[in-house]
Design a protein around this motif. Sequence first.
Motif, PDB file in Angstrom:
ATOM      1  N   THR A 165      10.136   5.069  -9.179  1.00 34.12           N
ATOM      2  CA  THR A 165      11.586   5.262  -9.198  1.00 34.12           C
ATOM      3  C   THR A 165      12.136   5.250 -10.617  1.00 34.12           C
ATOM      4  OG1 THR A 165      11.855   2.892  -8.815  1.00 34.12           O
ATOM      5  CG2 THR A 165      11.989   4.334  -6.900  1.00 34.12           C
ATOM      6  N   SER A 166      11.583   4.419 -11.484  1.00 38.10           N
ATOM      7  CA  SER A 166      12.103   4.381 -12.852  1.00 38.10           C
ATOM      8  C   SER A 166      11.786   5.674 -13.597  1.00 38.10           C
ATOM      9  CB  SER A 166      11.554   3.170 -13.611  1.00 38.10           C
ATOM     10  OG  SER A 166      10.150   3.221 -13.689  1.00 38.10           O
ATOM     11  N   GLY A 167      10.573   6.176 -13.425  1.00 43.93           N
ATOM     12  CA  GLY A 167      10.203   7.405 -14.115  1.00 43.93           C
ATOM     13  C   GLY A 167      10.994   8.603 -13.621  1.00 43.93           C
ATOM     14  N   HIS A 168      11.114   8.742 -12.298  1.00 42.96           N
ATOM     15  CA  HIS A 168      11.828   9.885 -11.747  1.00 42.96           C
ATOM     16  C   HIS A 168      13.348   9.719 -11.854  1.00 42.96           C
ATOM     17  CE1 HIS A 168       8.672  12.411 -10.250  1.00 42.96           C
ATOM     18  NE2 HIS A 168       8.105  11.422  -9.572  1.00 42.96           N
ATOM     19  N   SER A 169      13.851   8.566 -11.405  1.00 43.05           N
ATOM     20  CA  SER A 169      15.305   8.406 -11.302  1.00 43.05           C
ATOM     21  C   SER A 169      15.990   8.164 -12.633  1.00 43.05           C
ATOM     22  CB  SER A 169      15.632   7.274 -10.331  1.00 43.05           C
ATOM     23  OG  SER A 169      15.093   7.551  -9.053  1.00 43.05           O
ATOM     24  N   ILE A 170      15.301   7.561 -13.567  1.00 43.25           N
ATOM     25  CA  ILE A 170      15.923   7.308 -14.869  1.00 43.25           C
ATOM     26  C   ILE A 170      15.540   8.405 -15.866  1.00 43.25           C
ATOM     27  CG2 ILE A 170      16.089   5.709 -16.809  1.00 43.25           C
ATOM     28  CD1 ILE A 170      15.579   3.444 -14.778  1.00 43.25           C
ATOM     29  N   MET A 171      14.258   8.604 -16.046  1.00 39.64           N
ATOM     30  CA  MET A 171      13.804   9.577 -17.049  1.00 39.64           C
ATOM     31  C   MET A 171      13.916  11.007 -16.540  1.00 39.64           C
ATOM     32  SD  MET A 171      12.574   9.619 -20.074  1.00 39.64           S
ATOM     33  CE  MET A 171      11.933  10.847 -21.169  1.00 39.64           C
ATOM     34  N   PHE A 202       0.833  -1.201   0.000  1.00 39.64           N
ATOM     35  CA  PHE A 202       0.000   0.000   0.000  1.00 39.64           C
ATOM     36  C   PHE A 202       0.870   1.254   0.000  1.00 39.64           C
ATOM     37  CE2 PHE A 202      -1.936   3.461   2.406  1.00 39.64           C
ATOM     38  CZ  PHE A 202      -3.048   3.717   1.625  1.00 39.64           C
ATOM     39  N   LEU A 203       1.906   1.277   0.833  1.00 39.99           N
ATOM     40  CA  LEU A 203       2.761   2.457   0.907  1.00 39.99           C
ATOM     41  C   LEU A 203       3.513   2.708  -0.397  1.00 39.99           C
ATOM     42  CD1 LEU A 203       4.154   2.190   4.550  1.00 39.99           C
ATOM     43  CD2 LEU A 203       2.486   3.836   3.654  1.00 39.99           C
ATOM     44  N   VAL A 204       3.923   1.650  -1.069  1.00 38.13           N
ATOM     45  CA  VAL A 204       4.587   1.815  -2.362  1.00 38.13           C
ATOM     46  C   VAL A 204       3.605   2.402  -3.370  1.00 38.13           C
ATOM     47  CG1 VAL A 204       5.563   0.563  -4.334  1.00 38.13           C
ATOM     48  CG2 VAL A 204       6.368   0.068  -2.029  1.00 38.13           C
ATOM     49  N   GLY A 205       2.395   1.858  -3.421  1.00 41.15           N
ATOM     50  CA  GLY A 205       1.391   2.389  -4.346  1.00 41.15           C
ATOM     51  C   GLY A 205       1.006   3.821  -4.029  1.00 41.15           C
ATOM     52  N   PHE A 206       0.782   4.117  -2.748  1.00 40.82           N
ATOM     53  CA  PHE A 206       0.435   5.474  -2.346  1.00 40.82           C
ATOM     54  C   PHE A 206       1.584   6.431  -2.645  1.00 40.82           C
ATOM     55  CE2 PHE A 206       0.585   8.880   0.801  1.00 40.82           C
ATOM     56  CZ  PHE A 206      -0.641   9.481   0.587  1.00 40.82           C
ATOM     57  N   GLY A 207       2.799   6.020  -2.311  1.00 37.77           N
ATOM     58  CA  GLY A 207       3.961   6.872  -2.552  1.00 37.77           C
ATOM     59  C   GLY A 207       4.183   7.148  -4.023  1.00 37.77           C
ATOM     60  N   VAL A 244      14.351  15.757  -6.383  1.00 36.08           N
ATOM     61  CA  VAL A 244      13.803  15.729  -5.022  1.00 36.08           C
ATOM     62  C   VAL A 244      13.208  14.352  -4.727  1.00 36.08           C
ATOM     63  CG1 VAL A 244      12.034  16.709  -3.503  1.00 36.08           C
ATOM     64  CG2 VAL A 244      13.394  18.216  -4.968  1.00 36.08           C
ATOM     65  N   ALA A 245      12.441  13.808  -5.671  1.00 37.99           N
ATOM     66  CA  ALA A 245      11.827  12.490  -5.474  1.00 37.99           C
ATOM     67  C   ALA A 245      12.896  11.411  -5.309  1.00 37.99           C
ATOM     68  CB  ALA A 245      10.906  12.157  -6.647  1.00 37.99           C
ATOM     69  N   THR A 246      13.933  11.444  -6.132  1.00 36.48           N
ATOM     70  CA  THR A 246      14.989  10.442  -6.043  1.00 36.48           C
ATOM     71  C   THR A 246      15.735  10.542  -4.718  1.00 36.48           C
ATOM     72  OG1 THR A 246      15.227  10.424  -8.446  1.00 36.48           O
ATOM     73  CG2 THR A 246      17.064   9.550  -7.168  1.00 36.48           C
ATOM     74  N   LEU A 247      16.020  11.742  -4.264  1.00 30.72           N
ATOM     75  CA  LEU A 247      16.665  11.911  -2.953  1.00 30.72           C
ATOM     76  C   LEU A 247      15.770  11.364  -1.840  1.00 30.72           C
ATOM     77  CD1 LEU A 247      18.244  15.463  -3.364  1.00 30.72           C
ATOM     78  CD2 LEU A 247      19.427  13.252  -3.363  1.00 30.72           C
ATOM     79  N   CYS A 248      14.473  11.577  -1.958  1.00 35.48           N
ATOM     80  CA  CYS A 248      13.540  11.038  -0.963  1.00 35.48           C
ATOM     81  C   CYS A 248      13.472   9.514  -1.039  1.00 35.48           C
ATOM     82  CB  CYS A 248      12.155  11.649  -1.142  1.00 35.48           C
ATOM     83  SG  CYS A 248      12.073  13.392  -0.685  1.00 35.48           S
ATOM     84  N   PHE A 249      13.501   8.943  -2.257  1.00 31.60           N
ATOM     85  CA  PHE A 249      13.531   7.481  -2.391  1.00 31.60           C
ATOM     86  C   PHE A 249      14.748   6.914  -1.674  1.00 31.60           C
ATOM     87  CE2 PHE A 249      11.594   7.991  -6.915  1.00 31.60           C
ATOM     88  CZ  PHE A 249      10.317   8.130  -6.385  1.00 31.60           C
TER      89      PHE A 249
END
Length: 186
Positions: A146-152, A133-138, A163-168
């Motif tokens: 992570t793939s969309g933010h950290s790679i693309m 649930f937390l993964v889906g909500f996050g 910011v999202a990648t640093l939070c991940f």
Amino acid sequence: MKILTQPWPWYVAGPLIGLTVPALLLIGNKAFGISSSLRHICAACLPTKLPFFQYDWKKESWNLFFVLGIAIGGFIGGVIFTNPEPVQVAESLKADLSNYGITDYSQLVPADLFNWPALVTPRGFILMIVGGFLVGFGTRYAGGCTSGHSIMGLSNLQWPSLVATLCFMAGGLIMANLILPYILGL
């Protein structure tokens, strides 16, 4: 055949994953990301009037084929080219995990943690249900995975993706070092 049954080193797999970004941009000006495919599936399959699913999902149908290709590739890699050897785990980690009753490394994930009977235990419920649930909500809250933010996103120098990648990364470090030992002790 051995090269297909062993994990590839980071310096081979990383650049191959990274090359998907320019390939998608050059082929059709498409953005790499996996989590958006669930939205497309829901928009295509669920007859609902929710505004979130009211868009032309057919324009994004390429994403569904992309995810289908990942699933087929995962099946081929996991079934046809599977490594018959048990997963290699460092001895120090085995010693730490044995304190929590985790000793079976015959599968990709520890069978002591991820199985149907474990689902009804507090530890299994937290890891599988609450964690899912937390993964889906996050993913929804962060506007991508992570793939969309950290790679693309990072390759396009997008500030929200940094910011999202640093939070991940921070969340992963906190979870692995502070929270997970407590959950495993349940």
